[in-house]
Design a protein around this motif. Structure first.
Motif, PDB file in Angstrom:
ATOM      1  N   GLU A   1      -6.741  -0.045   5.558  1.00 13.90           N
ATOM      2  CA  GLU A   1      -5.834  -1.038   4.982  1.00 13.90           C
ATOM      3  C   GLU A   1      -6.572  -2.317   4.627  1.00 13.90           C
ATOM      4  O   GLU A   1      -6.305  -2.930   3.586  1.00 13.90           O
TER       5      GLU A   1
ATOM      6  N   GLN B   1      -4.234   4.588  -7.315  1.00 15.44           N
ATOM      7  CA  GLN B   1      -3.058   5.426  -7.052  1.00 15.44           C
ATOM      8  C   GLN B   1      -2.799   6.401  -8.189  1.00 15.44           C
ATOM      9  O   GLN B   1      -2.549   7.589  -7.956  1.00 15.44           O
TER      10      GLN B   1
ATOM     11  N   LEU C   1      -8.487  -1.599   1.393  1.00 10.40           N
ATOM     12  CA  LEU C   1      -7.608  -1.478   0.229  1.00 10.40           C
ATOM     13  C   LEU C   1      -7.040  -2.827  -0.188  1.00 10.40           C
ATOM     14  O   LEU C   1      -6.827  -3.089  -1.371  1.00 10.40           O
TER      15      LEU C   1
ATOM     16  N   GLY D   1     -11.928   3.971   2.864  1.00 17.26           N
ATOM     17  CA  GLY D   1     -12.758   2.768   2.913  1.00 17.26           C
ATOM     18  C   GLY D   1     -14.048   2.924   3.675  1.00 17.26           C
ATOM     19  O   GLY D   1     -14.756   1.961   3.906  1.00 17.26           O
TER      20      GLY D   1
ATOM     21  N   ARG E   1     -12.244   6.495  -1.070  1.00 17.07           N
ATOM     22  CA  ARG E   1     -11.855   5.148  -1.478  1.00 17.07           C
ATOM     23  C   ARG E   1     -10.627   4.683  -0.699  1.00 17.07           C
ATOM     24  O   ARG E   1     -10.518   3.518  -0.332  1.00 17.07           O
ATOM     25  N   PHE E   2      -9.709   5.596  -0.433  1.00 21.55           N
ATOM     26  CA  PHE E   2      -8.539   5.223   0.367  1.00 21.55           C
ATOM     27  C   PHE E   2      -8.929   4.957   1.819  1.00 21.55           C
ATOM     28  O   PHE E   2      -8.405   4.037   2.453  1.00 21.55           O
TER      29      PHE E   2
ATOM     30  N   LEU F   1       0.817  -1.202   0.000  1.00 21.71           N
ATOM     31  CA  LEU F   1       0.000   0.000   0.000  1.00 21.71           C
ATOM     32  C   LEU F   1       0.858   1.263   0.000  1.00 21.71           C
ATOM     33  O   LEU F   1       0.361   2.340  -0.322  1.00 21.71           O
TER      34      LEU F   1
ATOM     35  N   PHE G   1      -5.747  -1.302  -7.453  1.00 22.87           N
ATOM     36  CA  PHE G   1      -5.077  -0.389  -6.537  1.00 22.87           C
ATOM     37  C   PHE G   1      -4.142   0.556  -7.286  1.00 22.87           C
ATOM     38  O   PHE G   1      -4.055   1.743  -6.985  1.00 22.87           O
TER      39      PHE G   1
END
Length: 252
Positions: A148, A163, A151, A202, A199-200, A120, A159
């Motif tokens: 985490e 990014q 993701l 969650g 989205r990061f 990540l 992913f």
């Protein structure tokens, strides 16, 4: 009265003819009629008894114990059905728990071949990434753990796309930092930024205040608003003002 041959009964009950022959031999399920040609014929009573046998077998009772239960002088069919229902419901609950555990295990094994926490933070210097992660876990342990986990559900390709999209969005905002933070173009880019951040993270619990706090972090900690590796204080202040305006206008 309806009558069923051994073959028909076996098909209806989903058991083999050999099984019914065995039940007959041990006295567990006798046919109601045995013809002159030695054919077995079963009636409604035998159907109900076979149902009981199969229910108890599903609950792992031994055949001898089933016979003793069914032949007991105080055996209550309705009561037995209710008891079996409760035992089956209990078993279903245990099986549901096992299925959920299997799903989690498969997800974990799948993710081990796809994503892990270290991945990540790829793209950042290793020591810096470790330090940032440790700092974040100290300040927001539950949020970091949740983010985490979410993701790591993504494939590496998904992913990477996340990014790359976020990086392009930040670069776009950096090029806009001379504009009015409340302007329509900037706010459109900030709306994209907000959805990338969700989205990061969650999750969206208290998202408005959390996002406002992120704006403050950008302004107060230059590590998070570096441009080409160089701290950009002006960019951090611009993001803070743009995010605050977005929160006040769109998330209230």
């Amino acid at each position: 009265m309806k009558e069923y041959t051994v073959k028909k009964l076996a098909k209806m009950a989903g058991v083999s003819v050999r099984t019914l022959h065995h039940y007959d031999q041990i006295g567990l399920l006798k046919p109601s009629i045995r013809t002159d040609a030695r054919y077995r014929v079963y009636g409604e009573r035998e159907l109900l008894r076979l149902q009981q046998i199969l229910f108890y077998r599903e609950l792992d009772f031994e055949l001898k114990a089933i016979g003793n239960l069914l032949d007991s002088h105080n055996f209550d069919l309705v009561g037995a059905l209710e008891s079996q229902k409760q035992m089956l419901l209990s078993r279903r609950k245990r099986l549901d728990t096992l299925v959920a555990t299997l799903d989690k295990t498969m997800l974990h094994l799948k993710n081990k071949t796809m994503m892990n926490p270290e991945e990540l933070y790829e793209g950042l210097p290793k020591e810096q990434a470790a330090a940032w992660r440790m700092e974040a876990k100290e300040n927001w342990p539950e949020q970091v753990a949740h983010a985490e986990r979410e993701l790591m559900r993504l494939s590496k390709a998904d992913f990477k796309a996340l990014q790359d999209g976020f990086k392009a969005n930040v670069e776009q905002l950096a090029m806009m930092s001379h504009l009015d933070p409340a302007g329509s173009d900037v706010q459109a880019a900030i709306a994209q930024h907000y959805h990338y951040i969700l989205r990061f993270w969650g999750k969206a619990d208290d998202a408005a205040e959390a996002y406002r706090g992120l704006g403050d972090l950008y302004a107060n900690d230059p590590r998070y608003t570096q441009v080409d590796g160089v701290p950009a204080e002006t960019f951090g202040n611009f993001l803070q003002r743009a995010i605050h305006h977005y929160v006040d206008m769109q998330l209230r």
